[in-house]
Enzyme design. Structure first.
Site, PDB file in Angstrom:
ATOM      1  N   PRO A 111     -11.686  -5.229   7.713  1.00 58.73           N
ATOM      2  CA  PRO A 111     -10.883  -5.489   6.559  1.00 58.73           C
ATOM      3  C   PRO A 111      -9.958  -5.280   6.674  1.00 58.73           C
ATOM      4  O   PRO A 111      -9.273  -4.061   6.542  1.00 58.73           O
ATOM      5  CB  PRO A 111     -12.239  -5.436   5.646  1.00 58.73           C
ATOM      6  N   CYS A 112      -8.726  -6.439   6.178  1.00 56.36           N
ATOM      7  CA  CYS A 112      -7.169  -5.638   6.456  1.00 56.36           C
ATOM      8  C   CYS A 112      -6.737  -6.099   4.809  1.00 56.36           C
ATOM      9  O   CYS A 112      -5.545  -5.585   5.160  1.00 56.36           O
ATOM     10  CB  CYS A 112      -6.901  -7.411   7.241  1.00 56.36           C
ATOM     11  N   GLN A 113      -7.403  -5.939   4.445  1.00 58.73           N
ATOM     12  CA  GLN A 113      -7.083  -5.994   2.906  1.00 58.73           C
ATOM     13  C   GLN A 113      -6.382  -4.656   1.759  1.00 58.73           C
ATOM     14  O   GLN A 113      -4.968  -4.603   1.568  1.00 58.73           O
ATOM     15  CB  GLN A 113      -8.413  -6.623   1.522  1.00 58.73           C
ATOM     16  N   PHE A 134      -5.440  -2.462   4.406  1.00 63.94           N
ATOM     17  CA  PHE A 134      -3.080  -2.249   4.428  1.00 63.94           C
ATOM     18  C   PHE A 134      -2.368  -2.990   4.413  1.00 63.94           C
ATOM     19  O   PHE A 134      -1.598  -3.191   4.602  1.00 63.94           O
ATOM     20  CB  PHE A 134      -3.951  -2.072   6.099  1.00 63.94           C
ATOM     21  N   SER A 135      -3.307  -4.591   4.126  1.00 64.85           N
ATOM     22  CA  SER A 135      -2.133  -5.878   4.576  1.00 64.85           C
ATOM     23  C   SER A 135      -1.225  -5.850   2.882  1.00 64.85           C
ATOM     24  O   SER A 135      -1.337  -5.355   2.114  1.00 64.85           O
ATOM     25  CB  SER A 135      -2.806  -6.903   4.037  1.00 64.85           C
TER      26      SER A 135
END
Length: 269
Positions: free
Chosen positions: A74-76, A78-79
């Site tokens: 999941p990128c959330q 770091f996004s």
């Protein structure tokens, strides 16, 4: 080589890696709609539901010993579009990935995330993998590098276990024409012996071409697949667009897979 595809989504990683000659051993995906997509296209491939419950013991019991672990965790956390809480975000699941890497000891790991991960959280990921005995290479590759009509920068992380013979240097970069450029600085004695026996870069290129479907670098391809043109927001469109937005670019995964196959051929013949 057999692949455990984590955070599988609609299977973008596996589409690309299978074109490079890999075999998908199992998926792990928690969302129901992409699970249905995976079941349709890989009807005989096991799909585990939750990485937090998946263990090496379970995989071994099911006869699945992967050589490669891949996934876009999941990128959330770091996004730039989120709160950038990194490890304080409950969606920070790389520790679960690391647990499986530690217990399974795959030969290769391939991960993908947003480019903002470089400034937030990547150091932890690289240090953790290196602490487990892996050499780590990273690349920021945009979708436009393989002629998608949009930029979409993504961080790609490739790791190889030091448990096996390896070259001292293994580097690839995207050139201006969108093709991988090869660079080798130092060779182990085993690699040098293979090279002297006739495994030239030209021979490797011929082998690579015979093992996988070539990527058509000169052709543009659509940003979205044909999901049916209906009113925005209707259920049979919105969940498909979400899956496409979360998916990795298969063509880039394919190129990385071809690179690994070339490396394996050079080192192990």
């Amino acid at each position: 080589m057999k692949v455990l595809d984590l955070f599988s989504g609609i299977g973008g990683f596996s589409v690309g890696l299978e074109k490079a000659g890999f075999e998908t051993a199992a998926f792990c995906e928690i969302e129901e709609y992409p699970r249905a997509v995976l079941r349709k296209h890989w009807p005989d491939t096991p799909i585990y539901r939750d990485i937090r419950q998946l263990t090496a013991e379970q995989l071994r019991a099911d006869g699945l010993i992967p050589d490669v672990i891949c996934g876009g965790y999941p990128c959330q956390p770091f996004s730039v579009a989120g709160k950038q809480l990194a490890e304080r975000d409950e969606r920070h699941l790389f520790p679960e990935v690391l647990r499986l890497v530690r217990d399974i000891r795959p030969r290769w790991c391939i991960f993908e995330n947003v480019s903002g991960h470089v400034k937030l959280g990547y150091d932890e990921v690289a240090a953790s993998l290196e602490g487990e005995g892996y050499s780590v290479w990273t690349f920021i590759v945009p979708a436009c590098a393989i002629n998608a009509p949009h930029r979409r920068d993504r961080l790609w992380i490739v790791a190889h276990t030091r448990d096996e013979p390896r070259r001292d240097s293994f580097a690839r970069s995207i050139g201006a024409d969108g093709r991988w450029q090869y660079e080798a600085e130092k060779w182990t004695p085993k690699a040098a012996e293979i090279a002297r026996s006739g495994s030239t870069p030209e021979a490797m290129a011929d082998w690579e071409a015979s093992q996988s479907e070539p990527i058509r670098i000169g052709d543009f391809w659509a940003v979205e697949s044909n999901v049916g043109r209906v009113v925005d927001g209707l259920p049979n469109r919105s969940h498909r667009i979400k899956c496409l937005g979360n998916a990795v670019v298969p063509q880039i995964a394919q190129i990385i897979g071809q690179t690994i196959m070339r490396y394996e051929a050079e080192i192990y013949g």
